[in-house]
Design an enzyme around this catalytic site. Structure first.
Site, PDB file in Angstrom:
ATOM      1  N   ASN A  78      45.644  35.829  39.510  1.00  0.00           N
ATOM      2  CA  ASN A  78      46.358  35.137  38.434  1.00  0.00           C
ATOM      3  C   ASN A  78      45.398  34.255  37.634  1.00  0.00           C
ATOM      4  OD1 ASN A  78      49.213  35.825  38.276  1.00  0.00           O
ATOM      5  ND2 ASN A  78      49.372  35.045  40.352  1.00  0.00           N
ATOM      6  N   ILE A 104      52.092  19.890  47.019  1.00  0.00           N
ATOM      7  CA  ILE A 104      51.601  18.876  46.086  1.00  0.00           C
ATOM      8  C   ILE A 104      52.281  17.539  46.373  1.00  0.00           C
ATOM      9  CG2 ILE A 104      51.522  18.265  43.627  1.00  0.00           C
ATOM     10  CD1 ILE A 104      49.772  20.651  44.215  1.00  0.00           C
ATOM     11  N   ASN A 128      53.501  26.297  38.115  1.00  0.00           N
ATOM     12  CA  ASN A 128      53.248  27.111  39.301  1.00  0.00           C
ATOM     13  C   ASN A 128      53.857  28.494  39.092  1.00  0.00           C
ATOM     14  OD1 ASN A 128      52.569  27.680  42.094  1.00  0.00           O
ATOM     15  ND2 ASN A 128      54.739  27.448  42.569  1.00  0.00           N
ATOM     16  N   HIS A 148      55.518  31.610  41.241  1.00  0.00           N
ATOM     17  CA  HIS A 148      56.060  31.931  42.567  1.00  0.00           C
ATOM     18  C   HIS A 148      56.562  33.377  42.556  1.00  0.00           C
ATOM     19  CE1 HIS A 148      57.857  31.253  46.468  1.00  0.00           C
ATOM     20  NE2 HIS A 148      58.939  31.868  46.036  1.00  0.00           N
ATOM     21  N   GLU A 182      53.610  38.834  37.537  1.00  0.00           N
ATOM     22  CA  GLU A 182      52.941  37.527  37.543  1.00  0.00           C
ATOM     23  C   GLU A 182      51.808  37.500  36.516  1.00  0.00           C
ATOM     24  OE1 GLU A 182      51.789  35.883  41.400  1.00  0.00           O
ATOM     25  OE2 GLU A 182      53.215  37.238  42.362  1.00  0.00           O
TER      26      GLU A 182
END
Length: 197
Positions: free
Chosen positions: A14, A84, A98, A100, A170
């Site tokens: 990513n 985090i 983020n 996921h 993604e």
């Protein structure tokens, strides 16, 4: 041109998708620093290959320091496997995203990472899965959702084959969200994220 910091724990595919977007000019930003929670993560090599600062660091105070030193406008968690802290969230509220590998709020939160997510999807008998990009808040995988896309779960899927197809999604939606953020086209109102394209 916004400064982007990417936090990783593994191979960094990513991360590569984001780097490619910045280098092609599609994303009006530059990846200034890549921080890995694991020594020897291949994502650090990817960063070095593109002359990007590559650092292994697990101490959050030091991570905040590094991000501030590099004047980071957007923090991207790309396969970052550490939880985090509220301190880091507060430093970059609505400036940390983020990715996921499921359709949040399903199959997310504590313990749902990597192939465990895809195995849970298959075990549950879900017909679709996908990926979600969201802002990071104090709870794991619970921040406001920016973008989602789906993939069909096939009858003969196992965790690996499903993971591969979700990863393709993604690699599309994460750079797209980074692009929109860098163009100032994302706004947050409570739990709702508005995207103007």
């Amino acid at each position: 041109m916004l400064n982007i910091g990417v936090l990783i724990s593994g191979g960094g595919t990513n991360l590569q998708a984001v780097i490619d977007g910045t280098e092609s000019g599609e994303i009006k930003g530059q990846v200034k620093v890549v921080i890995s929670s694991k020594q020897g993560a291949y994502g650090l090599e990817r960063a070095k290959n593109h002359n990007i600062k590559a650092i292994c660091e697990t101490d959050e105070d030091k991570i905040i320091e590094i991000l501030k030193e590099n004047k980071i406008d957007l923090v991207v968690l790309a396969g970052y496997l550490k939880i985090i802290s509220p301190k880091l969230v507060n430093e970059f509220r609505n400036k940390m995203i983020n990715i996921h590998p499921s359709l949040i709020p399903s199959f997310c939160g504590a313990g749902f990472y990597g192939e465990k997510v895809h195995q849970a999807v298959i075990d549950y008998g879900a017909k679709v899965s996908g990926a979600t990009v969201h802002f990071v808040n104090e709870e794991a995988d619970a921040g406001p959702i920016i973008m989602q896309d789906t993939v069909k779960v096939m009858d003969d899927d196992d965790a690996k084959t499903l993971a591969k197809r979700v990863l393709e999604v993604e690699h599309t939606i994460l750079p797209k969200c980074v692009k929109l953020f860098c163009e100032g086209k994302i706004s947050v109102e409570g739990r709702k994220v508005k995207v103007s394209e």
